[in-house]
Write a protein that holds these residues in place. Sequence first.
Motif: not given
Length: 235
Positions: A208-209, A214-217, A115, A211-212, A202-204
């Motif tokens: 990684n971010t 695999r949430s990077g968009v 990433d 915040d969570a 798409e979140p999930g």
Amino acid sequence: MTARIGVITFPGSLDDGDAQRAIRLAGAEPVALWHGSHDLEDVDALVLPGGFSYGDYLRAGAIAALAPIMTEVKDAAAKGMPVLGICNGFQMLVEAHLLPGGLIRNAHQQFIRRDQRLRVENASTAWTSAFETGQEITIPLKNADGGYICSAETLKRIEGDGLVAFRYLGVNPNGSLDDIAGLTNEHGNVVGLMPHPEHAVEPGFGPNTPDAMRSGVDGLGFFTSAIAAVVGAAA
């Protein structure tokens, strides 16, 4: 209007389905196009996806740059149609001389997957208007032939003319000159980059971010930018 964005499949394309999905999530209609065709099917923009077209024989993207549909891609690009080349698609764009320079084997001679942090250097293109110049984004990267090269004269020109679209941050993963991760042409309608924005829409399922996981968009902005460019041109 609903923008129609074509995704060209070449023998060895791997990420054409992902690109179509990203286009759909952004709010446009994806249109599957075939490398052997001469019909762009009235699309408003084009994506050359990632993969290993023609097995990366000769040079990555070199054979695909001579595919029948590339005649139409060059004509459409010359008329201002937004064209995005992702990874192998970026390699096709430089081999087709739609963008300057070339791409060679990574400096460490290894395939890399990470990433990758990027800095947006030019937010005035058809594919980057959703960002701000200087903005930091994270986009997945996966390639073996991502080292950007060009002559000293060409490098001076692209830096002086603001044609660097994205630059690697934190680490230069493949030895690219001046940390160049992506380029634009002079008119801002053709953009190529080695990282894969279609894998961060798409979140999930993205990077990684804080915040969570695999949430990077951040990749979604590429496709919403193109939609805005197309709709704006039609208005």
